[in-house]
Write an enzyme that holds these catalytic residues in place. Structure first.
Site, PDB file in Angstrom:
ATOM      1  N   LYS A   1     -33.446 -50.366 -57.006  1.00 32.74           N
ATOM      2  CA  LYS A   1     -34.279 -49.431 -56.246  1.00 32.74           C
ATOM      3  C   LYS A   1     -35.525 -49.061 -57.053  1.00 32.74           C
ATOM      4  CE  LYS A   1     -30.296 -47.714 -53.646  1.00 32.74           C
ATOM      5  NZ  LYS A   1     -29.304 -46.668 -53.405  1.00 32.74           N
TER       6      LYS A   1
ATOM      7  N   GLN B   1     -27.145 -41.253 -56.105  1.00 29.87           N
ATOM      8  CA  GLN B   1     -26.366 -42.471 -55.886  1.00 29.87           C
ATOM      9  C   GLN B   1     -24.881 -42.130 -55.724  1.00 29.87           C
ATOM     10  OE1 GLN B   1     -27.652 -45.501 -55.345  1.00 29.87           O
ATOM     11  NE2 GLN B   1     -25.657 -46.473 -55.126  1.00 29.87           N
TER      12      GLN B   1
ATOM     13  N   ASP C   1     -32.362 -40.623 -48.155  1.00 30.81           N
ATOM     14  CA  ASP C   1     -31.129 -41.334 -47.787  1.00 30.81           C
ATOM     15  C   ASP C   1     -30.656 -40.919 -46.389  1.00 30.81           C
ATOM     16  OD1 ASP C   1     -29.948 -43.273 -49.403  1.00 30.81           O
ATOM     17  OD2 ASP C   1     -29.185 -41.812 -50.846  1.00 30.81           O
TER      18      ASP C   1
END
Ligand code: GUN
Length: 290
Positions: free
Chosen positions: A52, A96, A119
């Site tokens: 990422k 994460q 997200d």
């Protein structure tokens, strides 16, 4: 059988984003800045987060990786989140997952500022997505939608079977594909560990999305000829013949299923790269929303 090339499609999307970043730079606008919080040293998570960050550099974004040790307390993590919420240079960030067992994931996700929640995991954004109010769509389902769209795969009126009801993939993709939207209007069946006669359902499906995290679960005899197969799984399987010591396997038994499918995503190089591309797209949106 046609491969749904997520790697190539994601590269195209990243080029499109890079053009937007150049435009922003030209007018002296805000350069998008994505941050990632990683707790613990899980090998797979570290690989994903590094990809990422690398993708940010590729499109001209600024990026920050915050690595915290395994024994970070929930309180310490919530403090880091508060700092990211307050930092005016950070446009979006991700925590994460999975988090270590001693940390309440829901509590953490609820602490993220919904405007920076690229997200799309905050309840406010999940609610907006469900009600079809424009917001950040979770990156993996968004990537699947984008891949179907760019390959002009019709979803309207089709029978879709989603296997797996996770908050990150199964549940949101089942909602999105059933909505009145361009790549939507499907009749969706969401299957899970308590589903009876799964094979009866998958054999009727025009499109199957497999996201349950069991390597090579979907076999060729469970699939109708001409079905479209989206494989979200990615499991590391020990393989001594490889330099890394493992090979990557999807949730689909590619060997048997690819003989039946009209379109299929490979693993790696299918849904994974699309997830990263859509996370960047959400970060760009966070800047544009300001
Ligand atoms: N872990 C697995 N998939 C994801 C994702 O899309 N976002 C985050 N933050 N963690 C993940």
């Amino acid at each position: 059988m046609i491969l749904l090339d997520g790697k190539k499609t994601a590269a195209t999307i990243k080029e499109e984003i890079a053009i937007e970043v150049e435009k922003i730079k030209k007018v002296g606008g805000k350069i998008p800045h994505l941050a990632a919080l990683l707790v613990g040293a899980d090998g797979a998570s570290l690989t994903y987060v590094n990809s990422k960050v690398k993708a940010c550099q590729k499109v001209g974004f600024n990026s920050t990786l915050i690595e915290l040790p395994d024994n970070t307390t929930e309180e310490q993590l919530l403090y880091e989140i508060e700092l990211l919420n307050r930092d005016t240079d950070i446009d979006g960030y991700i925590v994460q997952l999975p988090l270590p067992k001693h940390i309440d994931e829901q509590k953490v996700l609820m602490a993220v500022d919904p405007h920076k929640d690229v997200d799309g995991f905050h309840p406010t954004n999940v609610g907006k997505m469900t009600l079809e109010i424009p917001t950040f769509l979770p990156a993996t389902p968004y990537g699947i939608i984008e891949l179907l769209e760019r390959y002009a795969i019709e979803t309207s009126g089709k029978n879709v079977v989603v296997i797996g009801r996770s908050h990150i993939v199964g549940r949101p993709i089942s909602i999105l594909l059933s909505q009145k939207r361009k790549t939507g209007n499907a009749t969706v069946t969401l299957c899970h560990s308590r589903t009876r006669n799964l094979k009866e359902l998958t054999l009727k499906a025009d499109i199957i999305v497999v996201a349950l995290g069991i390597a090579e679960f979907l076999k060729g005899d469970m699939v109708k000829k001409g079905a479209v197969i989206i494989d979200v799984g990615i499991t590391r399987i020990k393989d001594k013949s490889r330099k890394s010591g493992y090979r990557l396997a999807g949730d689909v038994d590619f060997e048997s299923v690819s003989k039946k499918a009209s379109y299929i995503t490979p693993v790696p190089g299918g849904v994974g790269p699309m997830t990263i591309a859509m996370l960047l797209k959400n970060t760009l949106l966070a800047v544009q929303n300001k």
